[in-house]
Structures are given as structure tokens and as C-alpha cells.
Design a protein around this motif. Sequence first.
Motif, PDB file in Angstrom:
ATOM      1  N   MET A   1       0.841  -1.188   0.000  1.00 15.17           N
ATOM      2  CA  MET A   1       0.000   0.000   0.000  1.00 15.17           C
ATOM      3  C   MET A   1       0.879   1.242   0.000  1.00 15.17           C
ATOM      4  N   ASN A   2       0.472   2.234  -0.764  1.00 14.64           N
ATOM      5  CA  ASN A   2       1.217   3.489  -0.727  1.00 14.64           C
ATOM      6  C   ASN A   2       0.525   4.454   0.241  1.00 14.64           C
ATOM      7  N   GLN A   3       1.159   5.604   0.474  1.00 11.34           N
ATOM      8  CA  GLN A   3       0.652   6.549   1.454  1.00 11.34           C
ATOM      9  C   GLN A   3      -0.770   7.009   1.134  1.00 11.34           C
ATOM     10  N   ALA A   4      -1.048   7.304  -0.125  1.00 10.65           N
ATOM     11  CA  ALA A   4      -2.383   7.768  -0.503  1.00 10.65           C
ATOM     12  C   ALA A   4      -3.439   6.717  -0.161  1.00 10.65           C
ATOM     13  N   GLU A   5      -3.146   5.443  -0.428  1.00 12.01           N
ATOM     14  CA  GLU A   5      -4.098   4.368  -0.122  1.00 12.01           C
ATOM     15  C   GLU A   5      -4.314   4.241   1.389  1.00 12.01           C
ATOM     16  N   ILE A   6      -3.240   4.384   2.153  1.00  9.72           N
ATOM     17  CA  ILE A   6      -3.334   4.277   3.612  1.00  9.72           C
ATOM     18  C   ILE A   6      -4.170   5.421   4.169  1.00  9.72           C
ATOM     19  N   LEU A   7      -3.880   6.645   3.713  1.00 10.86           N
ATOM     20  CA  LEU A   7      -4.640   7.794   4.189  1.00 10.86           C
ATOM     21  C   LEU A   7      -6.090   7.736   3.724  1.00 10.86           C
ATOM     22  N   ASP A   8      -6.340   7.136   2.571  1.00  8.04           N
ATOM     23  CA  ASP A   8      -7.712   6.946   2.108  1.00  8.04           C
ATOM     24  C   ASP A   8      -8.503   6.041   3.060  1.00  8.04           C
ATOM     25  N   VAL A   9      -7.838   5.026   3.611  1.00  5.86           N
ATOM     26  CA  VAL A   9      -8.491   4.158   4.598  1.00  5.86           C
ATOM     27  C   VAL A   9      -8.880   4.987   5.820  1.00  5.86           C
ATOM     28  N   PHE A  10      -7.968   5.862   6.276  1.00  4.90           N
ATOM     29  CA  PHE A  10      -8.271   6.723   7.423  1.00  4.90           C
ATOM     30  C   PHE A  10      -9.419   7.682   7.093  1.00  4.90           C
ATOM     31  N   ARG A  11      -9.377   8.291   5.904  1.00  2.00           N
ATOM     32  CA  ARG A  11     -10.449   9.223   5.500  1.00  2.00           C
ATOM     33  C   ARG A  11     -11.804   8.500   5.423  1.00  2.00           C
ATOM     34  N   ALA A  12     -11.814   7.319   4.796  1.00  2.00           N
ATOM     35  CA  ALA A  12     -13.059   6.564   4.643  1.00  2.00           C
ATOM     36  C   ALA A  12     -13.647   6.169   5.993  1.00  2.00           C
ATOM     37  N   SER A  13     -12.804   6.064   7.000  1.00  3.59           N
ATOM     38  CA  SER A  13     -13.233   5.684   8.344  1.00  3.59           C
ATOM     39  C   SER A  13     -13.585   6.887   9.204  1.00  3.59           C
ATOM     40  N   GLY A  14     -13.414   8.098   8.665  1.00  2.57           N
ATOM     41  CA  GLY A  14     -13.624   9.306   9.464  1.00  2.57           C
ATOM     42  C   GLY A  14     -12.556   9.470  10.516  1.00  2.57           C
ATOM     43  N   ALA A  15     -11.357   8.974  10.231  1.00  2.00           N
ATOM     44  CA  ALA A  15     -10.275   8.943  11.211  1.00  2.00           C
ATOM     45  C   ALA A  15      -9.182   9.974  10.969  1.00  2.00           C
ATOM     46  N   LEU A  16      -9.288  10.755   9.908  1.00  5.69           N
ATOM     47  CA  LEU A  16      -8.317  11.815   9.653  1.00  5.69           C
ATOM     48  C   LEU A  16      -9.027  13.125  10.005  1.00  5.69           C
ATOM     49  N   LEU A  17      -8.771  13.613  11.220  1.00  7.49           N
ATOM     50  CA  LEU A  17      -9.499  14.749  11.761  1.00  7.49           C
ATOM     51  C   LEU A  17      -8.700  16.039  11.604  1.00  7.49           C
ATOM     52  N   GLU A  18      -9.397  17.134  11.384  1.00  8.80           N
ATOM     53  CA  GLU A  18      -8.766  18.448  11.295  1.00  8.80           C
ATOM     54  C   GLU A  18      -9.362  19.357  12.345  1.00  8.80           C
ATOM     55  N   GLY A  19      -8.510  20.180  12.980  1.00 13.19           N
ATOM     56  CA  GLY A  19      -8.932  21.096  14.033  1.00 13.19           C
ATOM     57  C   GLY A  19      -7.726  21.546  14.825  1.00 13.19           C
TER      58      GLY A  19
END
Length: 192
Positions: A1-19
Motif C-alpha cells: 500500500m502506498n501513502q495515498a491508499e493508507i490515508l484513504d483508509v483513514f479518511r473513509a473511516s472518518g479517522a483523519l481529523l482536522e482542528g
Amino acid sequence: MNQAEILDVFRASGALLEGHFILSSGLRSPIFLQKARVFMYPDRTERLCKALAEKIRETGIEFDLIVSPALGGLIPGYETARHLGVPAMWVEREQGEFRLRRFELPENARIIVVEDIVSTGLSIRETISAIRAIGGNVVAAACLIDRSDGEAEVGVPLVALTRYKVPAYPVDQLPPELAAIPPVKPGSRSLA
């Protein structure tokens, strides 16, 4: 898996939070990786940990078992061990310090510490100390995401599924746009 795919898993899970987040280290960050939201999904967790297991295999490091810090490292440690075909153990806090309470280390076992997210490397260093205190041989550490981008020193080679540099600031050096947002503490560990 590359970084984009890994971060996509986090995004799809609602796990990449901003604030504005208070990290366990006490540093502040505009991004928080809430891995518990990924670990809600066995298929997503399996995909990440299977990729981490493959990355560990590719290093050629010889090892016999995995030890993880509880609570955050339990799920990725277990799932990565499953894909590697080795036992999984964990350390847990007892009077504020990690201890291997429920297991005995096999003699001469070579150990890889598996963690979820590395920021400063503190949990891995504490896990290594606990294992070495009882005579264990830690040969490497591994994590799903190294948010220090290789800057965290853990004392052994660190295998990261991906490195993802996330800004982190001391409270007295916050950029104005971050200082304007009320901070929240989403992690599980008390401030260092």
C-alpha cells in the motif's frame, strides 16, 4: 500500500481529523489520526496490518513474536502477528509504567514492538524498556503511520507502513490560525 491508499483508509473511516488537537506529548497539531475509527472495521484493519506484516517480512529481520503497548497497539499488534504467524503479547500500565503482566517471554525470543501511530516514539521506548527490564531482546519496532517522518528515535530500527509528516507545535509557538481554534484532547494517554 502506498501513502495515498493508507490515508484513504483513514479518511473513509472518518479517522483523519482536522482542528486543534492536544497530542499525548503535549504538543498541538491541526491534524489527528483517530485510529480507533479505523479499527472499528475489521476489513480495513486487516488490509493495513497485512501490508505492515509484508513490510516487516521484506526487512529480513528475524523475530519470534510481537509485543504491543496497550491500549492503542493491541489491535494492530494482534492483527499484524496473525499475518506473520507469530504470537502477540502486550504490555499494560501498572502504577503508571508498562509491564508484561499476563505473559512470560520465551527464552531468547526476538521481539518486534508493534504500535499504531508514532509521534514522538514514547510508547515504543516505554515498551522496549519494560521488555528489556525482564531480559527481553527487542530487535525492531513497527507502526502503521510514523507521523514524525522518521524523526522519532525509538532505539531500534523502526519499520513504518508509511511516514506522514504532520505539523506539531509547542503550546507557546502556535500559528495564529491554530491558536484561534479551541483545543481538544482526543487521545487516550494522559499528557506527558
